[in-house]
Motif scaffolding. Sequence first.
Motif: not given
Length: 158
Positions: A85, A83, A43, A79, A87, A45, A41, A57, A6-8
């Motif tokens: 992550v 996942n 994700k 996480s 960030d 897209e 914060s 966001e 995941r990229q946040t």
Amino acid sequence: MTNKLRQTVSAVIPKYLDREFFKNEYLFVKDAESGLWSHTSGKIEHGENPLLAMQRESSEEIGTMLDIKGIIGIYQFYSQHKNWVTDFTFLGYILQEPKIIRHKEIAEIKWFSLEKIYNLRRDRKLKAGKAQTTPIENLIYHNCAPWPKDLVKKSRGI
């Protein structure tokens, strides 16, 4: 369950432009479902870059764009949902008074002192506690001087 990458994005949002970071207050949002506090914060897209994702966001969560001053850091962690992550954490200031836009997601918006943030972490009321305090610590310990006066005047239109 398959582990996902995941990229946040997230933003540390100090209340005052001209106050030292360790004496400042920081904007947090309370998740309506979990009751836990966090930075603004979300994700990234598909096809978005981190800067655009942060602006989207902030608009969706607190009803205002940010005056982004830079990136505090890029953090990686595993996480609670298993996942991996990455960030991108930005430093930004609000451009207008924050307000709740998505009431089903955000229960409350509040400014907290550093002491209160650490109390929330101790009491396990922060979402991913260390992920909320580490960027502020990095901001304080690596740049604890107040903003240069000319930058403050320029950003306020003086």
